[in-house]
Design a protein around this motif. Structure first.
Motif: not given
Lengths: 279, 283
Positions: B96, B126-127, B175, B99, B122, B177
């Motif tokens: 995360s 990722n979550t 995310l 990117q 994403p 980043p």
């Protein structure tokens, strides 16, 4: 007298959703030995107008013009044979993707010799000698070995030199270069532009340079035509265009150049148009 | 290496990348050294521009910083922790953090995926965020990058190049980043659209305190956006320094050659050229 003179050129494409006007009433002329830059963004019709002159547009295109003359001769209704006689000899063209413009299955020497034999009627031996001469003129290193190379064995810059060699083989009086350096690195771009300008001066040929890059315009052109959405926005000699651009679109384009940035934000073309509307 | 007391967001020490060249009937297998000992560090909220020509290794370096490829040698540190891709898979936390945005927005979006799904994907991976929240986040991001809420259900082909690049940037930001690697993000765009996307990147950097690694071949863009500049040629960093120092007084011959080759739109330079040409024609 103008070498190429086009008045009120309109190009329409038949599409599934109706007719689309890519070029809308453009006048272009270029004099002998002159460098004309046609500058615009994607969709401005800058390439289409020149492809229309060359007769390279597909059948879906309808081309109309009040006048389309080359050296005083009407070129709007040429037969195929007459057109072949003119295009490739008197008027030649180079394109953006040099590697895609060459046939990958044949050596570059074969391809340039083919042009020389077909267009100039040279014998194989003479074509070979002339090809080597042209390779030297465009600055290809080791021409004797490179002439037997295939396009994939050469770099992009070298392929563009081969294309230029082909384009100048018949000593054309007009060379149309459509984004000739867009796919190349800046140091190579510089070499290719210098080469084009040198050849242009040595042979006194007219050059039409189609580009989106204001930097390329600044380094090469005598006169500039700015196009936007198929229409001509402005036409001026290169110094006046950069010094005192008249049309708001030209001003917008110049101020969007990152090197002209003052402060933190770049003015964008749409900022400019909204200001114009507000006025 | 840096004067600031806080560790840099990303730091490379002696990064080396070799590519294996397979042998054939005629040639023995060998290797090509694409990067040869690159050192760099970027502080939070700053932009490092990597400048070079094709084949210089700039994209290779970008892929290493974006944690796509593992380097064959050297150390890459993100937020003061060593990251070794070749030994350990990355967890979602590190993924995360970094990117990437690519050059060609036509190629980096799935033509069959709606924009909303592009942005939410994403988060799905990722979550464990609930769907309603994912949707809210995606809609907020669409507005943030200057698109309209009704674009949520559209497909990539319905957008222009500049809008697609906005979408690619939005996806990279989903995310939150801290580091964004941008590989020639405006090279495929028209001048006026390029200005808009550069402005957007500057705004987003201010708002989210983002750190950028910006890969480009275009010195005028670099001069506009960079804080630090690294000039790279044949896998070597030939010159590194602050934007001001590098543009005011380039030291390395390669940097100077690059500057000399870049077209200038300066009126005085055009006047000089026009006059030279007039003189040449008269004589």
């Amino acid at each position: 007298m103008a070498l190429l003179n086009i008045k009120n050129l309109t190009v329409k494409f038949a599409t599934a959703t109706g007719s689309f006007t890519a070029v809308d009433g453009i006048d272009v002329h270029v004099d002998r030995g002159e460098v004309l830059a046609i500058v615009g963004e994607s969709g401005s019709g800058k390439s289409v107008s020149m492809l229309a002159v060359m007769g390279l547009l597909p059948d879906t295109a309808t081309i109309t013009a009040d006048e389309m003359t080359y050296d005083g001769r009407d070129i709007s209704n040429l037969s195929d044979a007459e057109r072949r006689h003119l295009i490739g000899r008197e008027i030649t063209m180079i394109f953006q993707e040099p590697i895609a413009s060459l046939n990958p299955s044949f050596t570059v020497g074969f391809q340039i010799e083919e042009v020389l034999r077909l267009n100039l009627g040279l014998s194989r031996r003479d074509a070979r000698a002339r090809a080597l001469e042209l390779f030297r003129a465009v600055g290809i290193p080791n021409p004797e070995t490179k002439i037997d190379a295939y396009p994939h064995q050469m770099s992009g810059g070298q392929c563009q030199r081969v294309m230029i060699a082909m384009a100048i083989a018949s000593n054309p009086r007009l060379l149309i270069a459509d984004e000739p350096t867009t796919a190349l690195d800046v140091t190579i771009q510089k070499q290719i532009l210098d080469l084009l300008m040198k050849l242009q001066e040595d042979f006194g040929m007219a050059l039409i340079l189609i580009t989106h890059d204001m930097g390329v315009v600044a380094e090469t052109a005598d006169r500039v035509v700015v196009q936007y959405q198929g229409k001509k926005m402005e036409e001026a000699d290169v110094l006046s265009l950069f010094e005192s651009p008249q049309h708001p679109y030209t001003r917008a384009l110049l101020s969007a150049l990152p090197e002209h940035a003052t402060g933190d934000r770049l003015p964008t073309v749409s900022d400019f148009f909204s200001q114009e509307v507000a006025r | 290496m840096t004067a600031s007391p806080i560790a840099p967001v990303v730091e490379g020490r002696g990064i080396v990348q070799d590519y294996a060249v397979p042998g054939s009937l005629f040639a023995r297998a060998g290797k090509v050294r694409a990067l040869n000992g690159i050192d760099f560090a970027v502080d939070k909220g700053k932009t490092l521009a990597i400048v070079g020509e094709s084949g210089s290794g700039k994209s290779t370096l970008a892929r290493i910083i974006a944690l796509i490829d593992a380097p064959s040698g050297g150390e890459l540190r993100i937020d003061d922790h060593t990251v070794d891709l070749s030994r350990k898979r990355l967890g979602p936390a590190l993924r995360s953090k970094v990117q990437m945005v690519f050059q060609n927005p036509y190629g980096s979006l799935n033509p069959r995926q709606k924009i909303g799904n592009v942005l939410m994907e994403p988060l799905v991976i990722n979550t464990d965020m609930p769907a309603s929240e994912r949707r809210d986040r995606a809609e907020a991001m669409i507005r943030k990058v200057g698109l309209q809420p009704e674009h949520f259900n559209r497909y990539p082909h319905m957008f222009s190049g500049g809008q697609r690049q906005r979408i690619a940037i939005a996806r990279a930001l989903m995310l939150n980043p801290s580091l964004l690697v941008l590989d020639e993000p405006v090279s495929a765009l028209d001048l006026s659209v390029q200005a808009q996307v550069l402005n957007l990147l500057a705004d987003l950097q201010d708002e989210f305190d983002l750190t950028y690694v910006f890969v480009s071949h275009d010195l005028s863009v670099v001069r506009y956006i960079a804080d630090e500049v690294m000039v790279i040629s044949k896998g070597e960093a030939v010159e590194q320094g602050s934007r001001e120092a590098l543009f005011a007084d380039p030291q390395h011959p390669y940097t100077r050659a690059l500057f000399a080759a870049t077209p200038v739109t300066d009126v005085a330079a055009i006047r000089a050229r026009v006059e030279r040409r007039k003189a040449a024609r008269a004589g």
